[in-house]
Enzyme design. Structure first.
Site, PDB file in Angstrom:
ATOM      1  N   MET A 141     -17.130 -10.102  26.390  1.00 41.60           N
ATOM      2  CA  MET A 141     -17.851  -9.986  25.131  1.00 41.60           C
ATOM      3  C   MET A 141     -18.800  -8.795  25.221  1.00 41.60           C
ATOM      4  O   MET A 141     -19.945  -8.942  25.603  1.00 41.60           O
ATOM      5  CB  MET A 141     -18.614 -11.279  24.849  1.00 41.60           C
ATOM      6  CG  MET A 141     -19.535 -11.167  23.671  1.00 41.60           C
ATOM      7  SD  MET A 141     -20.493 -12.640  23.306  1.00 41.60           S
ATOM      8  CE  MET A 141     -21.687 -12.618  24.621  1.00 41.60           C
ATOM      9  N   PRO A 142     -18.345  -7.601  24.880  1.00 42.48           N
ATOM     10  CA  PRO A 142     -19.244  -6.454  24.873  1.00 42.48           C
ATOM     11  C   PRO A 142     -20.299  -6.589  23.785  1.00 42.48           C
ATOM     12  O   PRO A 142     -20.042  -7.122  22.706  1.00 42.48           O
ATOM     13  CB  PRO A 142     -18.333  -5.268  24.567  1.00 42.48           C
ATOM     14  CG  PRO A 142     -16.961  -5.739  24.779  1.00 42.48           C
ATOM     15  CD  PRO A 142     -16.977  -7.218  24.583  1.00 42.48           C
ATOM     16  N   MET A 143     -21.500  -6.104  24.112  1.00 44.56           N
ATOM     17  CA  MET A 143     -22.594  -6.113  23.155  1.00 44.56           C
ATOM     18  C   MET A 143     -23.315  -4.782  23.278  1.00 44.56           C
ATOM     19  O   MET A 143     -23.572  -4.307  24.380  1.00 44.56           O
ATOM     20  CB  MET A 143     -23.559  -7.258  23.468  1.00 44.56           C
ATOM     21  CG  MET A 143     -24.650  -7.465  22.426  1.00 44.56           C
ATOM     22  SD  MET A 143     -26.105  -6.402  22.567  1.00 44.56           S
ATOM     23  CE  MET A 143     -26.811  -6.934  24.077  1.00 44.56           C
ATOM     24  N   HIS A 199     -20.065  -7.429  19.755  1.00 45.58           N
ATOM     25  CA  HIS A 199     -21.311  -7.693  19.036  1.00 45.58           C
ATOM     26  C   HIS A 199     -22.103  -6.396  18.946  1.00 45.58           C
ATOM     27  O   HIS A 199     -22.263  -5.691  19.946  1.00 45.58           O
ATOM     28  CB  HIS A 199     -22.156  -8.734  19.776  1.00 45.58           C
ATOM     29  CG  HIS A 199     -21.511 -10.070  19.827  1.00 45.58           C
ATOM     30  ND1 HIS A 199     -21.921 -11.117  19.043  1.00 45.58           N
ATOM     31  CD2 HIS A 199     -20.477 -10.524  20.567  1.00 45.58           C
ATOM     32  CE1 HIS A 199     -21.160 -12.175  19.300  1.00 45.58           C
ATOM     33  NE2 HIS A 199     -20.275 -11.826  20.228  1.00 45.58           N
TER      34      HIS A 199
END
Length: 62
Positions: free
Chosen positions: A1-3, A40
């Site tokens: 989940m890159p943010m 995100h």
């Protein structure tokens, strides 16, 4: 989940923020191979009274 978190001076339009979210997402999908719906993007707007440059607040620079 890159943010990714983007801090920008307050006052950008909703269209500009949409474009930032879109382009940041595209980069993370391309570079990290992440699924688009897992990316995100957090946009934080900072007022000129809370942003300094060169030892002065932006609100004092003008």
């Amino acid at each position: 989940m890159p943010m990714v978190e983007v801090k920008i001076k307050a006052g950008r339009t909703i269209e500009q923020k949409r474009e930032i979210a879109l382009r940041m997402t595209e980069v993370l999908v391309e570079v990290c191979g992440s699924a688009r719906d897992r990316v995100h993007v957090i946009i934080t707007e900072v007022g000129e009274d809370n942003w300094g440059r060169g030892g002065r607040l932006l609100s004092d620079i003008g």
